[in-house]
Design a protein around this motif. Sequence first.
Motif, PDB file in Angstrom:
ATOM      1  N   MET A  88       0.828  -1.198   0.000  1.00  0.00           N
ATOM      2  CA  MET A  88       0.000   0.000   0.000  1.00  0.00           C
ATOM      3  C   MET A  88       0.872   1.261   0.000  1.00  0.00           C
ATOM      4  O   MET A  88       1.960   1.281   0.588  1.00  0.00           O
ATOM      5  N   GLN A  89       0.375   2.308  -0.671  1.00  0.00           N
ATOM      6  CA  GLN A  89       1.073   3.581  -0.644  1.00  0.00           C
ATOM      7  C   GLN A  89       0.915   4.232   0.729  1.00  0.00           C
ATOM      8  O   GLN A  89      -0.007   3.938   1.480  1.00  0.00           O
ATOM      9  N   ASP A  97      -2.115   9.941   1.746  1.00  0.00           N
ATOM     10  CA  ASP A  97      -3.315  10.103   0.915  1.00  0.00           C
ATOM     11  C   ASP A  97      -3.004  10.372  -0.548  1.00  0.00           C
ATOM     12  O   ASP A  97      -3.870  10.812  -1.302  1.00  0.00           O
ATOM     13  N   ASP A  98      -1.768  10.151  -0.948  1.00  0.00           N
ATOM     14  CA  ASP A  98      -1.376  10.361  -2.349  1.00  0.00           C
ATOM     15  C   ASP A  98      -1.597   9.059  -3.119  1.00  0.00           C
ATOM     16  O   ASP A  98      -0.896   8.060  -2.909  1.00  0.00           O
ATOM     17  N   TYR A  99      -2.598   9.077  -3.994  1.00  0.00           N
ATOM     18  CA  TYR A  99      -2.923   7.876  -4.769  1.00  0.00           C
ATOM     19  C   TYR A  99      -2.539   8.002  -6.255  1.00  0.00           C
ATOM     20  O   TYR A  99      -2.827   7.111  -7.039  1.00  0.00           O
ATOM     21  N   SER A 100      -1.919   9.100  -6.627  1.00  0.00           N
ATOM     22  CA  SER A 100      -1.582   9.344  -8.038  1.00  0.00           C
ATOM     23  C   SER A 100      -0.214   8.752  -8.369  1.00  0.00           C
ATOM     24  O   SER A 100       0.771   9.007  -7.655  1.00  0.00           O
ATOM     25  N   GLN A 101      -0.180   7.997  -9.441  1.00  0.00           N
ATOM     26  CA  GLN A 101       1.092   7.423  -9.873  1.00  0.00           C
ATOM     27  C   GLN A 101       1.888   8.442 -10.677  1.00  0.00           C
ATOM     28  O   GLN A 101       1.316   9.235 -11.437  1.00  0.00           O
ATOM     29  N   ASN A 111       4.134   5.390  -4.563  1.00  0.00           N
ATOM     30  CA  ASN A 111       3.549   5.156  -5.884  1.00  0.00           C
ATOM     31  C   ASN A 111       4.676   5.079  -6.917  1.00  0.00           C
ATOM     32  O   ASN A 111       5.602   5.918  -6.912  1.00  0.00           O
TER      33      ASN A 111
END
Length: 613
Positions: free
Chosen positions: A281-282, A285-289, A362
């Motif tokens: 898991m990253q 709260d940054d989910y952008s690759q 990510n």
Amino acid sequence: MTPAPPPPNDDELPPPPSDMAEETNYYPGIKIKKSGTFATLRRAVTIFEKDLRTMAKHGLISSVVLLIFLALIFYIASYTMTFALTFEFDEGGEGMSIPGATENVPPVADAGTYGTMDAGDTITLDASGSTDNAEIVYYIWNFRDSERDIELYGETAQYTFMAAGTYNINLVVVDSSWNMDEDETIITVMSTGIDTEMPTSSPSFISDINAGSIVSFDGSGSYDDVGVINYTWTFYDYRDVALYGVSPEYRFQNAGSYWVSLTVRDASGNIGQNGFNVNVMQNGDDYSQPEARISTDELVSQGDTVTLDATESWDDRGIVAYTWYVKQNATIMVYTGETAIFTADHWGPYDVTLVVRDDAGNAMGTDTMIIALPLGIDVDAIPWTATPFGQDVSFNLLTFAYGAALLASVIYTGGLFAKGFAHEIQKGTLKILFFGPISVTTMIFSKILYPIVVGPIFIFPLALISLSPFDQSANDILMITLVSYILAVLTMVSAAYGSCLIYFGAKRMVLKPTVVSRMFMYLSLIGTMTVFEWLSFLFDQWFKTSYWGDLYLSHGPTIAIFSPFHQGGVLLSNMMTGSEKVPDWGMFIIPVLLIVLGVLASRKLYPDLFTRE
């Protein structure tokens, strides 16, 4: 009618005045001056100046239009040839054009036959049965063993198969012109001894972890009736990873989902396999690759320093890590940083993978391939020896370039020369050969001067434009064009004087000089080895026979050597490719004899035409 008195005797005539007699003593004697050696040349230049103005007025526009038309046609032909003269390497759906192919006959791969062997034995894979019309320079063996991709290199390669099973071995061979072929063989590995029971692979499953965590794998739950002796853990983290032992450790830096496989093996070679999924898991709260982009030269020469550049990679919150994996054969080099530098010490393919990662873990990867060409091959230019038809047909880039330059020279030199004679015929001034105060040599030479002087203005730019898609040296192209131009002029002049010889030998205009000139050029062109062999190849392909090729082998070289154009090709082949073939300079006796005999015959038959100015 009274008759006239007889004239007085001489002694009865009065003497001339004394002052007249004195003045006559001051007149010099009359001297007769013959025509000088260069009188014909001076007269020819005078006519040339007149023709130059006339032809420039009537022929300049048509010559420029022809230049544009031929440049377009020749450029399209050259651009099309680039596709036939380059090797298209397909990697990941994207083609890469590689120069250096001197033939396109593929090799024949032979992986050999091996049958059955025992687990733990070492086998030698042998591709010596592979053949090629040139030279095989690259051997690659591919197969999978215990969930791992195995690559071996070389004509022979050794490998120890520890696990029992059936293996499909793939062999790819590459020749010196990048032609490929592949073959497949099957090897069956049997377990040793009386133990045929498969062990059980039972790895401990791992729950979700955060990027950057270190994982300890556990395969202690695996078992076998006689004992497990080998634990192999394999998974893919932007590269193939293999770990060994009951409890190895690994740090997962990149967020993502990983399938981990455990292969266990007992002493007899029996294996058991099992696997599980690891979710990384990253952080935060940054989910952008991020986006990975590679900028580098795809074609280099062996020994070049290669710079890998990832400055165009991007992430909304910034990239914190750049990792480069450079694979050449079985060697993997790892570099870090936004840019990386390595030296292509060996020729062949280099697989490059870039992985970029942000602070949250990510990650994104991208691949490219770099081809290192052997020494002596220009990465930008297609070599003169490159051919799309194979070594059995001597049609290569040099032949194409020479043919284009020769065609341009013949069109302009022959066309302008023929136009000059046609102009004289239409005006009716060809009678000057019989009745005017001008020699035959003067007339012919004046008409030759125009194409000799004006032709290069169109020929050389046309050759440079039409051959530009090959990225060859301008000096080389000019050299090819110069040889073509000189031979076209020699052929044209010999044809003109040959026409003069026929004309005066028969004392009448049997054939116009323009017709004889064309006949001479066409026969010379058809007689070249290139055209003869090329036509033979096409005919055999068309009719599905070998008749024309056999005809060429029997008679082609004999016919070709009589062409000065062919001898020019031999000269260029030696100069540009180092073929070490020497032109048969004796063949140039034919055009020289036509010139000499044409002049001598006209002088002997009509000597008065050569003494008046």
